[in-house]
Design an enzyme around this catalytic site. Sequence first.
Site, PDB file in Angstrom:
ATOM      1  N   GLU A  72      -8.194  -5.219   5.669  1.00  0.00           N
ATOM      2  CA  GLU A  72      -7.782  -5.066   3.693  1.00  0.00           C
ATOM      3  C   GLU A  72      -6.876  -5.706   3.617  1.00  0.00           C
ATOM      4  O   GLU A  72      -6.994  -6.092   1.940  1.00  0.00           O
ATOM      5  CB  GLU A  72      -7.480  -3.453   3.674  1.00  0.00           C
ATOM      6  CG  GLU A  72      -8.692  -2.677   4.431  1.00  0.00           C
ATOM      7  CD  GLU A  72      -9.191  -1.021   4.536  1.00  0.00           C
ATOM      8  OE1 GLU A  72      -8.560  -1.131   5.641  1.00  0.00           O
ATOM      9  OE2 GLU A  72      -9.246  -0.545   3.487  1.00  0.00           O
TER      10      GLU A  72
ATOM     11  N   ARG B 189      -2.012  -2.078  -2.910  1.00  0.00           N
ATOM     12  CA  ARG B 189      -3.662  -0.935  -2.639  1.00  0.00           C
ATOM     13  C   ARG B 189      -4.064  -0.436  -4.056  1.00  0.00           C
ATOM     14  O   ARG B 189      -2.644   1.011  -3.690  1.00  0.00           O
ATOM     15  CB  ARG B 189      -3.957  -0.867  -1.079  1.00  0.00           C
ATOM     16  CG  ARG B 189      -5.211  -0.216  -0.864  1.00  0.00           C
ATOM     17  CD  ARG B 189      -5.024   0.306   0.396  1.00  0.00           C
ATOM     18  NE  ARG B 189      -6.486   0.593   0.545  1.00  0.00           N
ATOM     19  CZ  ARG B 189      -6.390   1.357   1.848  1.00  0.00           C
ATOM     20  NH1 ARG B 189      -5.573   1.774   2.399  1.00  0.00           N
ATOM     21  NH2 ARG B 189      -7.740   2.284   1.725  1.00  0.00           N
TER      22      ARG B 189
ATOM     23  N   HIS C  33     -12.955   3.383   0.430  1.00  0.00           N
ATOM     24  CA  HIS C  33     -12.887   1.385   1.737  1.00  0.00           C
ATOM     25  C   HIS C  33     -13.475   0.935   1.320  1.00  0.00           C
ATOM     26  O   HIS C  33     -14.236  -0.327   1.992  1.00  0.00           O
ATOM     27  CB  HIS C  33     -13.397   2.248   3.195  1.00  0.00           C
ATOM     28  CG  HIS C  33     -12.797   3.239   3.911  1.00  0.00           C
ATOM     29  ND1 HIS C  33     -13.153   4.284   4.564  1.00  0.00           N
ATOM     30  CD2 HIS C  33     -11.366   3.527   3.955  1.00  0.00           C
ATOM     31  CE1 HIS C  33     -12.060   4.798   5.687  1.00  0.00           C
ATOM     32  NE2 HIS C  33     -11.319   4.324   4.794  1.00  0.00           N
TER      33      HIS C  33
ATOM     34  N   ASN D  22       0.881  -1.308   0.465  1.00  0.00           N
ATOM     35  CA  ASN D  22      -0.196   0.248  -0.095  1.00  0.00           C
ATOM     36  C   ASN D  22       1.222   0.934  -0.166  1.00  0.00           C
ATOM     37  O   ASN D  22       1.088   1.581   0.922  1.00  0.00           O
ATOM     38  CB  ASN D  22      -1.038  -0.069   1.063  1.00  0.00           C
ATOM     39  CG  ASN D  22      -1.606   0.917   1.532  1.00  0.00           C
ATOM     40  OD1 ASN D  22      -1.453   1.954   0.828  1.00  0.00           O
ATOM     41  ND2 ASN D  22      -2.778   1.414   2.300  1.00  0.00           N
TER      42      ASN D  22
ATOM     43  N   ILE E   7     -11.473   3.040  15.520  1.00  0.00           N
ATOM     44  CA  ILE E   7     -12.557   3.628  16.150  1.00  0.00           C
ATOM     45  C   ILE E   7     -13.520   2.075  16.621  1.00  0.00           C
ATOM     46  O   ILE E   7     -14.030   2.470  17.474  1.00  0.00           O
ATOM     47  CB  ILE E   7     -13.452   4.934  16.149  1.00  0.00           C
ATOM     48  CG1 ILE E   7     -11.772   5.845  16.284  1.00  0.00           C
ATOM     49  CG2 ILE E   7     -14.310   5.372  16.613  1.00  0.00           C
ATOM     50  CD1 ILE E   7     -11.454   7.361  15.309  1.00  0.00           C
TER      51      ILE E   7
ATOM     52  N   ARG F  44      -9.985  15.159   8.509  1.00  0.00           N
ATOM     53  CA  ARG F  44     -10.654  15.503   7.403  1.00  0.00           C
ATOM     54  C   ARG F  44     -12.300  16.414   8.326  1.00  0.00           C
ATOM     55  O   ARG F  44     -13.097  15.297   9.441  1.00  0.00           O
ATOM     56  CB  ARG F  44     -11.161  14.442   6.687  1.00  0.00           C
ATOM     57  CG  ARG F  44     -10.113  14.618   5.756  1.00  0.00           C
ATOM     58  CD  ARG F  44     -10.358  13.356   4.726  1.00  0.00           C
ATOM     59  NE  ARG F  44      -9.046  11.944   4.818  1.00  0.00           N
ATOM     60  CZ  ARG F  44      -9.001  11.223   5.094  1.00  0.00           C
ATOM     61  NH1 ARG F  44     -10.309  10.084   3.786  1.00  0.00           N
ATOM     62  NH2 ARG F  44      -8.223  10.239   5.125  1.00  0.00           N
TER      63      ARG F  44
HETATM   64  P1  ADP Z   1      -6.377   4.423   9.825  1.00  0.00           P
HETATM   65  O1  ADP Z   1      -5.894   3.091   8.676  1.00  0.00           O
HETATM   66  O2  ADP Z   1      -7.463   5.522   8.707  1.00  0.00           O
HETATM   67  O3  ADP Z   1      -4.969   5.415   9.508  1.00  0.00           O
HETATM   68  P2  ADP Z   1      -7.798   3.107  12.082  1.00  0.00           P
HETATM   69  O4  ADP Z   1      -8.130   2.351  11.251  1.00  0.00           O
HETATM   70  O5  ADP Z   1      -5.850   3.166  12.832  1.00  0.00           O
HETATM   71  O6  ADP Z   1      -7.046   4.395  11.441  1.00  0.00           O
HETATM   72  O7  ADP Z   1      -7.457   4.110  13.866  1.00  0.00           O
HETATM   73  C1  ADP Z   1      -6.899   5.116  13.790  1.00  0.00           C
HETATM   74  C2  ADP Z   1      -8.050   5.630  15.133  1.00  0.00           C
HETATM   75  O8  ADP Z   1      -8.461   4.748  15.823  1.00  0.00           O
HETATM   76  C3  ADP Z   1      -7.138   6.753  15.994  1.00  0.00           C
HETATM   77  O9  ADP Z   1      -8.349   7.658  16.335  1.00  0.00           O
HETATM   78  C4  ADP Z   1      -7.241   5.923  17.357  1.00  0.00           C
HETATM   79  O10 ADP Z   1      -7.341   6.401  18.400  1.00  0.00           O
HETATM   80  C5  ADP Z   1      -8.459   5.274  17.269  1.00  0.00           C
HETATM   81  N1  ADP Z   1      -7.916   3.549  18.510  1.00  0.00           N
HETATM   82  C6  ADP Z   1      -7.343   2.743  18.372  1.00  0.00           C
HETATM   83  N2  ADP Z   1      -7.443   2.255  19.347  1.00  0.00           N
HETATM   84  C7  ADP Z   1      -8.562   3.034  20.180  1.00  0.00           C
HETATM   85  C8  ADP Z   1      -9.135   2.659  21.443  1.00  0.00           C
HETATM   86  N3  ADP Z   1      -8.755   1.553  22.118  1.00  0.00           N
HETATM   87  N4  ADP Z   1      -9.948   3.346  21.695  1.00  0.00           N
HETATM   88  C9  ADP Z   1     -10.947   4.368  20.935  1.00  0.00           C
HETATM   89  N5  ADP Z   1      -9.854   4.854  19.955  1.00  0.00           N
HETATM   90  C10 ADP Z   1      -8.917   3.760  19.569  1.00  0.00           C
END
Ligand code: ADP
Length: 397
Positions: free
Chosen positions: A383, A90, A179, A7, A331, A240
């Site tokens: 993914e 990807r 996504h 990716n 999240i 965003r």
């Molecule tokens: P991306 O792949 O889009 O970069 P992720 O799917 O890894 O993002 O998600 C990152 C988000 O998930 C961050 O905002 C992080 O704070 C949140 N996150 C990870 N673990 C937790 C948790 N235990 N509680 C709340 N939010 C979390």
Amino acid sequence: MKILVINSGSSSLKFQLFNMENENVLAQGLFQRIGINNSYLEFNNNQDELIIEKEIPDHITAVKLLIDTLLSKDQGVLKSMEEIEAVGHRLVHGGEKYKQTVIINEEIIKQLEKTVELAPLHIPPNIAGIKICQKLLPNKAQIGVFDTAFHHTIPEKAYVYALPYKYYQKHKIRKYGFHGTSHKYIAKRTAKLLDKPVEELKIISCHLGNGASITAVKNGKSIETSMGFTPLEGLVMGTRSGDFDPAIIPFLLKKENLKISELDDVLNKKSGLLGVSGVSSDFRDIENAAAKGKKQAQLAIKLFNYRVQKYIGAYAAVMNGVDAVTFSAGIGENSISVRKNILNELGYLGITLDNEKNKVRGQEKIISADNSKVKALVIPTNEELVIARETLEILNR
Ligand code: ADP
């Protein structure tokens, strides 16, 4: 059979190496700050987690370092690159043309080059990643899996914006959605957990990570999704804005005397959870600040949850009902309170949350009460695995 998934982003490159016999990950990692100072590689081979600090001026240096590390005596997991069957890439944007996974050839690279305008930050590093792998692994099949592909079933009434139609014809301005690989996986796993065919279900898939989007999957097909022409539309995200009145754009350009590129930066990099909270784009930081009483952090969380709640209502409406709402990504998989706050507002749809079952992080689980008419689930997205599977599938065709 081993498959390497790549990716390639503008200053980062993520990879996972799969053994497809058991779908185990042999090695995975991430190059950060490519072309910037202090670049490094995070590498994990299931035994060691290392950080290799090295000047990585460009993507070709990154892929060379990746090959060296995969083959290295100490941390390597391969004896020869010949063990790899194919590379799955990807690809962020397939435009209107690419509706499924493709074997990459010169024609496809040319087509991708023509679509650069649609995602100027994402497509060039995607193309660079392909070209480098073609050069360094010349006898390996290169397969492209598009983030937009799953959304090609969205009907015209959902993807055309109410702008002068000529702009769609001239510039292909329309909703594409992103996504897709994740939403497709989530819908399939939801059906599996509910033990029903995906073709008989109405699923609302909530991918809530740093980038966040929500998709209405009816009978296994995406019929509506929250991201649009670009990944800016829709939910409140890490940095965003998501949806807002577009008239704010000319207003802000004048009032704040901003250049177009500066406003673009504001909307993509300084808005969302970061912009409202004034704390961070990371949800955990915001939850901590909110717990300490910081009002803007509390407000950012409320905005985030409210927008998801609003979209779930809208997507139940466009599908004329809903059977399951599934939460995924950082999240969605981890925040017990986010799921609780959203689902407790959806009683009218027939969702009853089981607070005990909801106490789960990063695990596949049905979290609604046994008698809940509409089911709620947590499904960790994957993914890279979907890309590896699609790569294998196309090789076997
Ligand atoms: P991306 O792949 O889009 O970069 P992720 O799917 O890894 O993002 O998600 C990152 C988000 O998930 C961050 O905002 C992080 O704070 C949140 N996150 C990870 N673990 C937790 C948790 N235990 N509680 C709340 N939010 C979390």
